[in-house]
Scaffold this motif. Structure first.
Motif, PDB file in Angstrom:
ATOM      1  N   LEU A 138      13.025  74.750  18.443  1.00 38.46           N
ATOM      2  CA  LEU A 138      13.690  73.596  18.790  1.00 38.46           C
ATOM      3  C   LEU A 138      14.737  72.844  17.940  1.00 38.46           C
ATOM      4  O   LEU A 138      15.760  72.543  18.270  1.00 38.46           O
ATOM      5  CB  LEU A 138      12.583  72.437  19.517  1.00 38.46           C
ATOM      6  N   ASP A 139      14.238  72.519  16.775  1.00 42.72           N
ATOM      7  CA  ASP A 139      15.110  72.020  15.731  1.00 42.72           C
ATOM      8  C   ASP A 139      16.455  72.669  15.415  1.00 42.72           C
ATOM      9  O   ASP A 139      17.230  72.123  14.729  1.00 42.72           O
ATOM     10  CB  ASP A 139      14.268  71.817  14.307  1.00 42.72           C
ATOM     11  N   SER A 140      16.470  73.827  15.726  1.00 39.81           N
ATOM     12  CA  SER A 140      17.738  74.688  15.510  1.00 39.81           C
ATOM     13  C   SER A 140      18.714  74.726  16.509  1.00 39.81           C
ATOM     14  O   SER A 140      19.661  75.451  16.201  1.00 39.81           O
ATOM     15  CB  SER A 140      17.316  76.096  15.097  1.00 39.81           C
ATOM     16  N   VAL A 141      18.383  74.098  17.689  1.00 39.17           N
ATOM     17  CA  VAL A 141      19.240  73.946  18.749  1.00 39.17           C
ATOM     18  C   VAL A 141      20.397  72.898  18.655  1.00 39.17           C
ATOM     19  O   VAL A 141      19.889  71.813  18.117  1.00 39.17           O
ATOM     20  CB  VAL A 141      18.623  73.772  20.398  1.00 39.17           C
ATOM     21  N   ALA A 142      21.820  73.340  18.769  1.00 37.80           N
ATOM     22  CA  ALA A 142      22.777  72.701  18.636  1.00 37.80           C
ATOM     23  C   ALA A 142      23.589  72.191  19.856  1.00 37.80           C
ATOM     24  O   ALA A 142      23.070  72.860  20.953  1.00 37.80           O
ATOM     25  CB  ALA A 142      23.804  73.233  17.745  1.00 37.80           C
ATOM     26  N   VAL A 143      24.159  71.099  19.820  1.00 36.36           N
ATOM     27  CA  VAL A 143      25.078  70.664  20.912  1.00 36.36           C
ATOM     28  C   VAL A 143      25.924  71.966  21.172  1.00 36.36           C
ATOM     29  O   VAL A 143      26.566  72.608  20.639  1.00 36.36           O
ATOM     30  CB  VAL A 143      25.784  69.552  20.715  1.00 36.36           C
ATOM     31  N   GLY A 144      25.911  72.064  22.684  1.00 36.30           N
ATOM     32  CA  GLY A 144      26.710  73.333  23.286  1.00 36.30           C
ATOM     33  C   GLY A 144      25.944  74.583  23.567  1.00 36.30           C
ATOM     34  O   GLY A 144      26.416  75.502  24.227  1.00 36.30           O
ATOM     35  N   ASP A 145      24.833  74.568  22.927  1.00 32.93           N
ATOM     36  CA  ASP A 145      24.042  75.740  23.293  1.00 32.93           C
ATOM     37  C   ASP A 145      23.393  75.628  24.734  1.00 32.93           C
ATOM     38  O   ASP A 145      23.022  74.629  25.234  1.00 32.93           O
ATOM     39  CB  ASP A 145      22.648  75.649  22.186  1.00 32.93           C
ATOM     40  N   ARG A 146      23.115  76.837  25.157  1.00 30.49           N
ATOM     41  CA  ARG A 146      22.514  77.082  26.553  1.00 30.49           C
ATOM     42  C   ARG A 146      20.875  77.425  26.501  1.00 30.49           C
ATOM     43  O   ARG A 146      20.869  78.221  25.871  1.00 30.49           O
ATOM     44  CB  ARG A 146      23.414  77.947  27.276  1.00 30.49           C
ATOM     45  N   LEU A 147      20.248  76.651  27.085  1.00 32.39           N
ATOM     46  CA  LEU A 147      18.906  76.742  27.341  1.00 32.39           C
ATOM     47  C   LEU A 147      18.456  77.031  28.467  1.00 32.39           C
ATOM     48  O   LEU A 147      18.873  76.790  29.578  1.00 32.39           O
ATOM     49  CB  LEU A 147      17.996  75.678  26.602  1.00 32.39           C
ATOM     50  N   ARG A 148      17.278  77.987  28.788  1.00 27.81           N
ATOM     51  CA  ARG A 148      16.695  78.279  29.806  1.00 27.81           C
ATOM     52  C   ARG A 148      15.252  77.648  30.019  1.00 27.81           C
ATOM     53  O   ARG A 148      14.516  77.737  29.228  1.00 27.81           O
ATOM     54  CB  ARG A 148      16.560  79.710  30.092  1.00 27.81           C
ATOM     55  N   VAL A 149      14.950  77.041  31.187  1.00 34.11           N
ATOM     56  CA  VAL A 149      13.895  76.520  31.330  1.00 34.11           C
ATOM     57  C   VAL A 149      13.151  77.006  32.474  1.00 34.11           C
ATOM     58  O   VAL A 149      13.702  76.908  33.948  1.00 34.11           O
ATOM     59  CB  VAL A 149      14.011  74.826  31.697  1.00 34.11           C
ATOM     60  N   GLU A 150      12.065  77.314  32.405  1.00 26.30           N
ATOM     61  CA  GLU A 150      11.322  78.189  33.440  1.00 26.30           C
ATOM     62  C   GLU A 150      11.008  77.244  34.642  1.00 26.30           C
ATOM     63  O   GLU A 150      10.502  75.859  34.065  1.00 26.30           O
ATOM     64  CB  GLU A 150      10.232  78.932  32.927  1.00 26.30           C
TER      65      GLU A 150
END
Length: 755
Positions: free
Chosen positions: A246-258
């Motif tokens: 989680l700490d490596s996620v930056a603004v603009g990244d796309r995440l998937r939530v099940e």
């Protein structure tokens, strides 16, 4: 000279830090005193339960290195504000530290007490055995008054160096005096020693300190319960979904939530609509359908199919993270009662030392044996420890904040407890506050020759990205129509590129398109001011939003609103308690009257068509202190004008950051909850302050006037501290609202006149 003063005033800033090494409230006062003497620092405030420091002054004086150097001379460490996990780890370590020392104090102290009891009871057959028992008592007391009591000596020395001696200085003097008197008596061959007094003093204070730490821990758990993000998420990279930290996620990244998972970060919904459950955040099972482009917040739970969103805030910068940070900022500020308690505790310790010396000299001159005079002085020192005074307000405030969080109310400013408990009037915005934050478009009326798909495409583009409830309603209406008619026109606006978009707070939104056209979506009055010809408005009581392009009216959207569940009951209860009510809105009079009739607000309490500046003037004219609940940009001035500003669920980001109170559940029922809880918290604060103050003054007077055994003084002092802790815990553990007697004062109208 005036210009220089003004310039210096303008350069005043604030900085928030965490202080490590605090042992008690006296340490907090010592830190404040040390920093307040530094050049360029105008004020320093430490919130002991959370170990946060708020410093005000010139920016160059607030540099961490400079402040850290000043505190290091006293033995304290300065650092950035703690994350919730770090604070919890620190309190865990403190709990283990206190538990270890408490076990040692009990293990050795019980033998000291047993030996002293044998002496007091005359159980030894010969005087020589009494003397041996006295030495045994001292031997077992040695680890307690050295190793176990070391934190008290260290804190006492630090506070004395800062010229703010407090509880620990008195504890250190009391313990060392008891040991010194006992050794002197032993040297004279007397078994009447007071090692047990020193042991009891240290042991019982450790018990109180451990209970206090557990209370602080409970408040932190309430904060952390808002949201516990996962450590691993699914991120789109290299044309596939890959697990990452989680700490490596930056603004603009796309995440998937099940399905069934909670959103780990804030973002905007991508690709398709989603059904989100707000219960992890608000406690309410109220699913909300979100469309592509809608903002979504960390902590919401996905109830539908797997969703994809684009991150707008990394870990540590989400809305809930900012909420926690704002609470730390505001908790470091002190209310009137806390400042009063600090002043009382500040002069109590020096007074106790003076009275102890006076007792020693006066009793000795009166013919009392010197050893008894020392014992009388020891009792004065012990009984005057201001521990209860220092804990009276912070523990009650922390307990009240934790209780409020459990009920869906965030009290960002402990000082707001005191103000909120005294409010005499409450005013409310209409749209998004008393009504559902997402009003429904009932119909679209075309005013141009464009086809419906073209109008829908332009309306969707004009409303895109807006946080205003009416603009979101237009966007949802467009999506509903497209869904009902199939996907043939779903991409009608796909080629409409937005070059620039600007939102005029509370009035409308203007959007410049890539093909040169300029769209305006907003109120009829605002469009007329922009030169758009609009027909005469009707008086249906419904809200409306108009769409124009290049100065020509294209369409009119009519929207309907209904009051949120429980609104009428909440307003009726506030009215019964004697508060003046008002409904202040920028909407038309007919729409305001329609809602007022539905929720039980009188005609003379309604103020329609008010600009942000007019709202502020009305709030300033209401009985003070006043409360205002509003959710939009047009409410920011009103929230700042009111004594207490409240941001409802779904409020604009600016409103959320500026309000003293934030509601985490739909509706305004949280206003009544916050008000009642504030009254209870303030009552507990005053009870704590009175209890601790009366105890210290009476106990000091009795200790000076008559002989009190030091052991009795220890028990009385600890009982006072535990009574404050118990009274605060009663507030924290209260599960039901306590009945309150309605005020007997005459109810006043919204602007202070009798209705």
């Amino acid at each position: 000279m005036d210009a220089i003063s003004d310039s210096q005033f303008e350069r005043q800033g604030e900085a928030l830090y965490s202080v490590q090494g605090l042992w008690c409230t006296s340490c907090a006062l010592a830190v404040e005193a040390q920093l307040a003497r530094m050049p360029g620092v105008s004020a320093a405030s430490v919130h002991y339960p959370s170990a946060t420091l708020l410093v005000q002054g010139q920016p160059q004086a607030l540099e961490e290195a400079r402040l850290a150097a000043a505190l290091s001379r006293l033995g304290y460490r300065l650092g950035p504000p703690e994350a919730i996990g770090d604070a919890e780890a620190r309190l865990d370590a403190e709990s283990r530290y206190l538990t270890l020392r408490l076990l040692m104090a009990v293990a050795f102290g019980m033998w000291t007490m047993l030996a002293s009891l044998l002496i007091y009871a005359g159980a030894m057959p010969r005087a020589e055995l009494d003397l041996i028992m006295a030495w045994v008592s001292g031997a077992f007391a040695l680890p307690v008054v050295t190793y176990v009591a070391l934190p008290f000596y260290r804190a006492g020395w630090r506070t004395a160096r800062a010229w703010r001696p407090g509880m620990d200085a008195l504890v250190a003097l009391g313990a060392l005096t008891a040991v010194g008197v006992s050794l002197w008596l032993l040297a004279r061959g007397s078994p009447e020693v007071y090692f047990d007094t020193a042991v009891m003093l240290v042991t019982l204070l450790l018990v109180g300190r451990l209970v206090e730490t557990l209370c602080r821990h409970r408040g932190l758990r309430a904060l952390q319960a808002l949201h516990r993000p996962p450590t691993q998420v699914q991120r789109w990279e290299a044309d596939a979904w890959q697990p990452c930290a989680l700490d490596s996620v930056a603004v603009g990244d796309r995440l998937r939530v099940e399905s069934g998972e909670a959103l780990p970060l804030d973002g905007t919904l991508s690709d398709a609509e989603a059904l989100l459950d707000l219960s992890p955040l608000t406690g309410e099972s109220a699913p909300r359908r979100c469309l592509p482009g809608d903002a979504v917040a960390a902590g919401c739970r996905n109830l539908g199919a797997a969703l994809v969103f684009e991150v707008t805030a990394p870990a540590g910068e989400c809305r809930l993270d900012r909420l926690r940070e704002q609470m730390w900022w505001q908790q470091a500020r002190k209310g009137e009662l806390q400042r009063l308690a600090d002043r009382f505790a500040g002069w109590l310790s020096p007074l106790a030392v003076v009275l102890a010396l006076f007792t020693l000299v006066a009793t000795w001159l009166a013919g009392v044996p010197i050893e008894e005079a020392w014992v009388r002085a020891l009792s004065v020192l012990v009984v005057a420890c201001p521990c209860a005074v220092g804990l009276a307000i912070p523990l009650a405030g922390l307990a009240g904040s934790g209780q409020a969080l459990e009920r869906g109310v965030v009290i960002r400013d402990p000082g707001a407890f005191e103000t909120l408990a005294r409010i005499r009037s409450a005013a409310f915005d209409k749209t998004g506050t008393l009504t559902a934050g997402e009003p429904q478009v009932q119909a679209m009326h075309s005013a141009a020759g464009l086809s419906e798909p073209e109008l829908l495409a332009l309306a969707s583009v004009a409303a895109r990205g807006s946080e205003h409830p009416l603009a979101r309603a237009v966007r949802r209406y467009v999506q509903d129509v497209r869904d009902a008619r199939g996907a043939q026109d779903a991409g009608a606006g796909g080629e409409l590129d937005i070059v620039q978009a600007e939102e005029v707070g509370g009035r409308g939104r203007q959007v410049a398109l890539g093909d040169g056209r300029e769209l305006r979506l907003g109120s009829r009055t605002w469009l007329a001011e922009q030169g758009v010809a609009t027909e005469q408005a009707g008086d249906s009581g419904e809200s409306e939003v108009l769409l124009a392009c290049d100065g020509n009216l294209l369409a009119r959207f009519t929207l309907g609103e209904t009051a949120l569940p429980g609104t009428s009951e909440t307003l009726a209860e506030l009215r019964r308690e004697g508060l003046a009510l008002a409904l202040i809105s920028g909407d038309r009079a007919s729409a305001v009257r329609r809602l007022a009739d539905a929720v039980g607000i009188k005609a003379e309490e309604c103020y329609a068509g008010r600009s942000p500046e007019a709202k502020a003037k009305l709030l300033a004219a209401m009985p003070q202190p006043s409360l205002y609940v509003g959710d939009g940009l047009n409410d920011v001035v009103g929230l700042a004008t009111a004594s207490v500003g409240v941001a409802p669920l779904g409020a604009n980001t600016t409103v959320q950051e500026g309000a003293s109170v934030a509601l985490l559940k739909p509706g305004v029922a949280g206003v009544e909850v916050a008000w009642r809880l504030a009254r209870r918290t303030r009552r507990v604060m005053r009870q704590n302050l009175v209890l601790s103050g009366v105890y210290n003054l009476l106990a000091l007077g009795l200790a000076v006037a008559m002989p009190i055994p030091p052991l009795v003084a220890v028990l009385a002092m600890v009982a006072s501290s535990l009574s404050v802790v118990a009274n605060s815990a009663r507030l924290a553990l209260a599960g039901e609202r306590e009945p309150e007697q309605p005020p007997q004062s005459r109810q006043v109208g919204a602007l202070g006149t009798a209705p």
